[in-house]
Design a protein around this motif. Structure first.
Motif, PDB file in Angstrom:
ATOM      1  N   SER A 149       0.823  -1.203   0.000  1.00 14.26           N
ATOM      2  CA  SER A 149       0.000   0.000   0.000  1.00 14.26           C
ATOM      3  C   SER A 149       0.858   1.254   0.000  1.00 14.26           C
ATOM      4  O   SER A 149       2.071   1.210   0.266  1.00 14.26           O
ATOM      5  N   THR A 150       0.219   2.388  -0.286  1.00 13.30           N
ATOM      6  CA  THR A 150       0.923   3.670  -0.268  1.00 13.30           C
ATOM      7  C   THR A 150       1.563   3.918   1.093  1.00 13.30           C
ATOM      8  O   THR A 150       2.703   4.382   1.182  1.00 13.30           O
ATOM      9  N   ARG A 152       3.529   9.630  -4.046  1.00 11.80           N
ATOM     10  CA  ARG A 152       2.509   9.682  -5.099  1.00 11.80           C
ATOM     11  C   ARG A 152       3.062  10.303  -6.383  1.00 11.80           C
ATOM     12  O   ARG A 152       2.662   9.923  -7.480  1.00 11.80           O
ATOM     13  N   ARG A 160       2.887   8.378  -9.888  1.00 12.09           N
ATOM     14  CA  ARG A 160       2.274   8.937 -11.102  1.00 12.09           C
ATOM     15  C   ARG A 160       3.207   8.806 -12.294  1.00 12.09           C
ATOM     16  O   ARG A 160       2.764   8.543 -13.415  1.00 12.09           O
ATOM     17  N   GLU A 180       3.086   5.240 -13.366  1.00 12.26           N
ATOM     18  CA  GLU A 180       1.804   4.930 -13.995  1.00 12.26           C
ATOM     19  C   GLU A 180       1.755   5.469 -15.424  1.00 12.26           C
ATOM     20  O   GLU A 180       1.169   4.854 -16.313  1.00 12.26           O
ATOM     21  N   GLU A 216      -0.104   0.221 -12.133  1.00 12.50           N
ATOM     22  CA  GLU A 216      -1.491   0.618 -12.332  1.00 12.50           C
ATOM     23  C   GLU A 216      -2.090   0.902 -10.964  1.00 12.50           C
ATOM     24  O   GLU A 216      -2.027   0.064 -10.058  1.00 12.50           O
ATOM     25  N   MET A 217      -2.641   2.100 -10.785  1.00  7.53           N
ATOM     26  CA  MET A 217      -3.251   2.475  -9.515  1.00  7.53           C
ATOM     27  C   MET A 217      -4.764   2.345  -9.657  1.00  7.53           C
ATOM     28  O   MET A 217      -5.384   3.069 -10.430  1.00  7.53           O
ATOM     29  N   ARG A 218      -5.336   1.404  -8.930  1.00  6.00           N
ATOM     30  CA  ARG A 218      -6.761   1.132  -9.011  1.00  6.00           C
ATOM     31  C   ARG A 218      -7.458   1.730  -7.787  1.00  6.00           C
ATOM     32  O   ARG A 218      -7.174   1.335  -6.655  1.00  6.00           O
ATOM     33  N   HIS A 219      -8.332   2.670  -8.043  1.00  2.00           N
ATOM     34  CA  HIS A 219      -9.019   3.366  -6.959  1.00  2.00           C
ATOM     35  C   HIS A 219      -9.784   2.379  -6.084  1.00  2.00           C
ATOM     36  O   HIS A 219     -10.578   1.577  -6.568  1.00  2.00           O
ATOM     37  N   GLY A 220      -9.512   2.441  -4.788  1.00  2.00           N
ATOM     38  CA  GLY A 220     -10.207   1.593  -3.845  1.00  2.00           C
ATOM     39  C   GLY A 220      -9.689   0.171  -3.787  1.00  2.00           C
ATOM     40  O   GLY A 220     -10.211  -0.651  -3.028  1.00  2.00           O
ATOM     41  N   SER A 221      -8.667  -0.137  -4.581  1.00  2.00           N
ATOM     42  CA  SER A 221      -8.149  -1.501  -4.620  1.00  2.00           C
ATOM     43  C   SER A 221      -6.666  -1.572  -4.255  1.00  2.00           C
ATOM     44  O   SER A 221      -6.257  -2.411  -3.467  1.00  2.00           O
TER      45      SER A 221
END
Length: 233
Positions: A34-35, A50, A54, A57, A63-68
């Motif tokens: 995680s971050t 971050r 970026r 990415e 690949e940054m998947r929102h909420g995952s």
């Protein structure tokens, strides 16, 4: 672990992220820490991390998947990358890119004719079946199918580097290629040329596959040259 020193903070952190992926044996699709965990691991603030994420990415490395979470990207092993900062291209640049495609893609079509398996040919056929369903004004879908055909043909040649070169060139001038559909305004002719290329590949006729791909791309380049010389008013 101590804070990475400036002024190369982002560069160094990006490299350390890539090292983490390599040494950890991660493959495309694998989930990364995680971050918060990465911030602690590299002793950097979340905003600094971050920024590096970026950048990774943008090249498809992650690949940054929102909420995952954060995952290893499909392009982590690419040797040739499109420029994520490219914007609208000048006419001369576009013609140079099309000229490059004329040099590169015809020999790849010839190689595809010599080595494509039955399964690979069936997949290429399905691409054109999909294209045929979108000849009556569904240009976004038709464009995607057309680009998939060129990418797939290059991939069947069996040279990963050249396949990635073609993929990068198509990515760079995707918007212009969509314009060509509008200007060319003969979707059936474009489709028929693709079909003729496929038929040569299926027949294992390397010479015909090469010549038909070249004629097709020269056709496209001619359209662009005419548009640049006589832009619509």
């Amino acid at each position: 672990m101590s804070e990475v020193t400036r002024p190369s903070l982002s560069d160094a952190l990006t490299e350390r992220m890539l090292e983490l992926i390599r040494t950890g044996g991660h493959r495309p699709g694998d989930r990364l820490p995680s971050t918060r965990e990465l911030s602690q691991r590299f002793a950097v603030t979340t905003p600094t991390l971050r920024e590096a994420l970026r950048r990774l990415e943008a090249t498809g490395a992650i690949e940054m998947r929102h909420g995952s979470g954060i995952y290893v990207g499909a392009d982590i092993e690419r040797l040739v990358l499109p420029n994520p900062n490219m914007r609208d291209m000048r006419g001369a640049q576009l013609l140079e890119l099309l000229g490059a495609r004329i040099v590169i893609e015809p020999p790849l079509a010839a190689l595809a004719a010599g080595r494509a398996t039955g399964e690979e040919l069936a997949a290429l056929q399905r691409v054109l079946v999909d294209a045929a369903r979108h000849l009556r004004g569904q240009d976004a879908e038709l464009h995607d199918a057309n680009m998939t055909f060129h990418r797939a043909t290059a991939r069947l040649a069996g040279n990963r580097v050249l396949h990635e070169v073609v993929d990068s060139l198509l990515t760079v001038h995707g918007p212009e290629q969509r314009e060509i559909l509008q200007i060319f305004d003969d979707r059936r002719r474009d489709y028929d040329e693709h079909l003729a290329i496929l038929e040569a590949i299926e027949a294992r006729d390397a010479a015909a596959a090469e010549e038909r791909m070249r004629a097709h791309l020269v056709d496209v380049k001619t359209v662009i040259e005419q548009r640049l010389q006589h832009p619509p008013k």
